[in-house]
Design an enzyme around this catalytic site. Structure first.
Site, PDB file in Angstrom:
ATOM      1  N   GLY A  74       0.859  -1.184   0.000  1.00 30.48           N
ATOM      2  CA  GLY A  74       0.000   0.000   0.000  1.00 30.48           C
ATOM      3  C   GLY A  74       0.891   1.227   0.000  1.00 30.48           C
ATOM      4  N   GLY A 122      -0.523   8.733   0.990  1.00 35.66           N
ATOM      5  CA  GLY A 122      -0.004  10.068   0.698  1.00 35.66           C
ATOM      6  C   GLY A 122       1.490  10.146   0.889  1.00 35.66           C
ATOM      7  N   ALA A 171       3.369   7.913   2.837  1.00 32.33           N
ATOM      8  CA  ALA A 171       3.990   6.700   3.381  1.00 32.33           C
ATOM      9  C   ALA A 171       3.745   5.537   2.434  1.00 32.33           C
ATOM     10  CB  ALA A 171       3.369   6.373   4.737  1.00 32.33           C
ATOM     11  N   LYS A 172       4.666   4.571   2.499  1.00 32.95           N
ATOM     12  CA  LYS A 172       4.349   3.316   1.802  1.00 32.95           C
ATOM     13  C   LYS A 172       4.455   2.201   2.832  1.00 32.95           C
ATOM     14  CE  LYS A 172       8.960   2.464  -0.163  1.00 32.95           C
ATOM     15  NZ  LYS A 172       9.713   2.349  -1.424  1.00 32.95           N
ATOM     16  N   VAL A 173       3.640   1.153   2.632  1.00 30.49           N
ATOM     17  CA  VAL A 173       3.595   0.036   3.575  1.00 30.49           C
ATOM     18  C   VAL A 173       4.107  -1.220   2.878  1.00 30.49           C
ATOM     19  CG1 VAL A 173       2.104  -1.382   5.032  1.00 30.49           C
ATOM     20  CG2 VAL A 173       1.625   1.059   4.781  1.00 30.49           C
ATOM     21  N   LYS A 211       5.827   0.577   7.779  1.00 29.01           N
ATOM     22  CA  LYS A 211       5.396   1.840   7.177  1.00 29.01           C
ATOM     23  C   LYS A 211       6.646   2.706   7.035  1.00 29.01           C
ATOM     24  CE  LYS A 211       1.805   5.345   8.143  1.00 29.01           C
ATOM     25  NZ  LYS A 211       0.758   5.683   9.135  1.00 29.01           N
ATOM     26  N   ASP A 229     -10.477  10.740  13.334  1.00 26.28           N
ATOM     27  CA  ASP A 229     -10.542  10.340  11.920  1.00 26.28           C
ATOM     28  C   ASP A 229     -11.082   8.915  11.812  1.00 26.28           C
ATOM     29  OD1 ASP A 229      -8.221  10.314   9.064  1.00 26.28           O
ATOM     30  OD2 ASP A 229     -10.382  10.650   9.212  1.00 26.28           O
TER      31      ASP A 229
HETATM   32  O1  LIG Z   1      -0.661  -5.610   7.361  1.00 18.84           O
HETATM   33  C1  LIG Z   1      -1.150  -4.681   6.746  1.00 18.84           C
HETATM   34  N1  LIG Z   1      -1.766  -4.777   5.544  1.00 18.84           N
HETATM   35  C2  LIG Z   1      -1.914  -5.911   4.790  1.00 18.84           C
HETATM   36  C3  LIG Z   1      -1.112  -7.038   4.956  1.00 18.84           C
HETATM   37  C4  LIG Z   1      -1.300  -8.166   4.137  1.00 18.84           C
HETATM   38  C5  LIG Z   1      -2.315  -8.170   3.186  1.00 18.84           C
HETATM   39  C6  LIG Z   1      -3.141  -7.038   3.053  1.00 18.84           C
HETATM   40  C7  LIG Z   1      -2.936  -5.903   3.840  1.00 18.84           C
HETATM   41  C8  LIG Z   1      -4.235  -6.994   2.065  1.00 18.84           C
HETATM   42  C9  LIG Z   1      -3.700  -7.026   0.653  1.00 18.84           C
HETATM   43  N2  LIG Z   1      -3.413  -8.422   0.187  1.00 18.84           N
HETATM   44  C10 LIG Z   1      -2.226  -8.997   0.845  1.00 18.84           C
HETATM   45  C11 LIG Z   1      -2.495  -9.348   2.301  1.00 18.84           C
HETATM   46  C12 LIG Z   1      -1.094  -3.315   7.355  1.00 18.84           C
HETATM   47  C13 LIG Z   1      -0.762  -3.184   8.694  1.00 18.84           C
HETATM   48  C14 LIG Z   1      -0.677  -1.941   9.285  1.00 18.84           C
HETATM   49  C15 LIG Z   1      -0.946  -0.789   8.530  1.00 18.84           C
HETATM   50  C16 LIG Z   1      -0.863   0.531   9.149  1.00 18.84           C
HETATM   51  C17 LIG Z   1      -0.880   0.796  10.472  1.00 18.84           C
HETATM   52  N3  LIG Z   1      -0.775   2.110  10.634  1.00 18.84           N
HETATM   53  N4  LIG Z   1      -0.687   2.680   9.423  1.00 18.84           N
HETATM   54  C18 LIG Z   1      -0.745   1.716   8.496  1.00 18.84           C
HETATM   55  C19 LIG Z   1      -1.311  -0.892   7.198  1.00 18.84           C
HETATM   56  C20 LIG Z   1      -1.391  -2.164   6.615  1.00 18.84           C
HETATM   57  O2  LIG Z   1      -1.756  -2.316   5.315  1.00 18.84           O
HETATM   58  C21 LIG Z   1      -2.270  -1.199   4.598  1.00 18.84           C
HETATM   59  C22 LIG Z   1      -3.073  -1.801   3.482  1.00 18.84           C
HETATM   60  C23 LIG Z   1      -2.395  -2.249   2.369  1.00 18.84           C
HETATM   61  C24 LIG Z   1      -3.123  -2.837   1.329  1.00 18.84           C
HETATM   62  C25 LIG Z   1      -4.515  -2.995   1.464  1.00 18.84           C
HETATM   63  C26 LIG Z   1      -5.150  -2.563   2.625  1.00 18.84           C
HETATM   64  C27 LIG Z   1      -4.419  -1.975   3.657  1.00 18.84           C
END
Ligand SMILES: O=C(Nc1ccc2c(c1)CCNCC2)c1ccc(-c2cn[nH]c2)cc1OCc1ccccc1
Length: 341
Positions: free
Chosen positions: A19, A22, A24-26, A41, A133
């Site tokens: 993900g 704005g 940040a990238k995850v 993040k 939010d």
């Molecule tokens: O673990 C997180 N996300 C995440 C992990 C694995 C998977 C998915 C999603 C869905 C997409 N398919 C692959 C499986 C994950 C953890 C924490 C945070 C976070 C905590 N504060 N700020 C950010 C953000 C995260 O994600 C963002 C995201 C990425 C793709 C879509 C939906 C959500």
């Protein structure tokens, strides 16, 4: 910029980017010592500009807010230009996508999620924070289909306590309370209750109570407080929504009343348990014992080291062990020799 990644790469195996918002990238990652999956993040301080204080706010808030329905911050690594936040893995993605995929939720499933949201928000209010939010995009699902609240960049902890009024208008318009959009002073907790009302409506209906392409028109609808009640909504759901979506914050239902509301309690044994199961001030002795063995320390020394909460590798190992403990599965750390110090 590779040297910027040296520390994080020494502790985590960074994988695909899942993900990018704005500023940040995850990325998905694996914690090398335990093999546990995490999310990282990554933010560039130069790109953050005047958003940097918002990141500091989020980190401060996440260090203080440790709860079973709040995404756990495991570790923070800061280099010359980068900030890395190592955060709890939530493979279920956003609640927003979950609702869209199902069109709308059955009342029982909406209640299950709403009780978890209430638990998280009651806890942060108790700790003197307002989220400001609250929306389905900021609620992630872990691999047990439990909700984890994220994004404390706008969280406010008024110096004078939760009774104090706030000024800055922020958050997402469709979820913003009338007193907030009308630029008046407002109380964070009351505004969060309104946002949870909009959230509950979205869970039960699959669309928003107040919506419009033009923000000015959207604001007018929010200030009027009129919304459609689809025929599939039960009387109980309509009554609860009416009490949460009260334009006048004084008439709006309080958190205390919400926690014992008949609709919230229906089908569940007790009221909503909002106390944290993973407070930092009462350490899990099994995790400490496991770490003491792994690091070759006495339990007392290990306890002392963990309670410094440096949000470094030690904090990460403790929380990763704890998350597994809370989920009822054991996490054995490999003998250190296999890691090669
Ligand atoms: O673990 C997180 N996300 C995440 C992990 C694995 C998977 C998915 C999603 C869905 C997409 N398919 C692959 C499986 C994950 C953890 C924490 C945070 C976070 C905590 N504060 N700020 C950010 C953000 C995260 O994600 C963002 C995201 C990425 C793709 C879509 C939906 C959500």
């Amino acid at each position: 910029a590779s040297s910027e990644y040296d520390v994080i790469r020494s502790r985590y195996h960074l994988k695909e980017t899942i993900g990018s918002g704005g500023f940040a990238k995850v990325k998905l990652a694996t914690h090398l010592a335990s093999g546990e999956k995490v999310a990282v993040k990554i933010m560039d301080k130069r790109a953050l500009g005047d958003d940097l204080p918002r990141v500091k706010t989020e980190i401060t808030a996440m260090k203080e807010l440790v709860h079973q329905h709040i995404c756990t911050l495991y570790e923070v690594v800061e280099t010359k230009h980068k900030i890395f936040m190592v955060i709890e893995y939530c493979p279920g993605g956003e609640l927003f996508d979950y609702i869209v995929a199902k069109d709308r939720l059955k009342e029982s499933e909406a209640r299950k999620f709403f009780r978890q949201i209430l638990s998280a928000v009651a806890y942060i209010h108790h700790k003197g924070y307002a989220h400001r939010d609250l929306k389905p995009e900021n609620l992630l699902l872990d691999d047990d289909q439990n909700l984890k609240l994220i994004d404390f960049g706008l969280a406010a902890r008024p110096k004078g306590g939760m009774e104090q009024h706030l000024d800055t208008c922020c958050g997402s318009p469709a979820y913003a309370a009338p007193e907030l959009v009308s630029g008046k002073q407002y109380r964070g907790a009351e505004a969060d209750i309104w946002s949870m009302g909009v959230l509950l409506y979205a869970l039960l209906c699959g669309f928003l109570p107040f919506d419009d392409d033009h923000v000015a028109t959207l604001y007018k609808k929010i200030l009027k407080g009129e919304y459609e009640e689809p025929r599939w909504l039960s009387d109980g759901s309509c009554d609860l929504l009416k009490q949460m979506l009260q334009i006048n914050p004084k008439k709006r239902i309080s958190m205390e009343e919400l926690l014992i509301h008949p609709w919230v309690k229906k089908g569940h044994s007790g009221t909503v348990h909002w106390n944290s199961k993973c407070e930092k001030n009462n350490l899990n002795t099994e995790c400490i014992a496991e770490m003491a063995e792994y690091y070759g320390k006495t339990k007392d020394d290990m306890m002392t080291i963990v309670t410094q909460w440096h949000y470094d590798e030690i904090t990460a190992v403790y929380f990763l062990l704890l998350n597994n403990f809370v989920r009822g599965c054991r996490l054995k750390l490999p003998p250190r020799s296999s890691l090669g110090e």
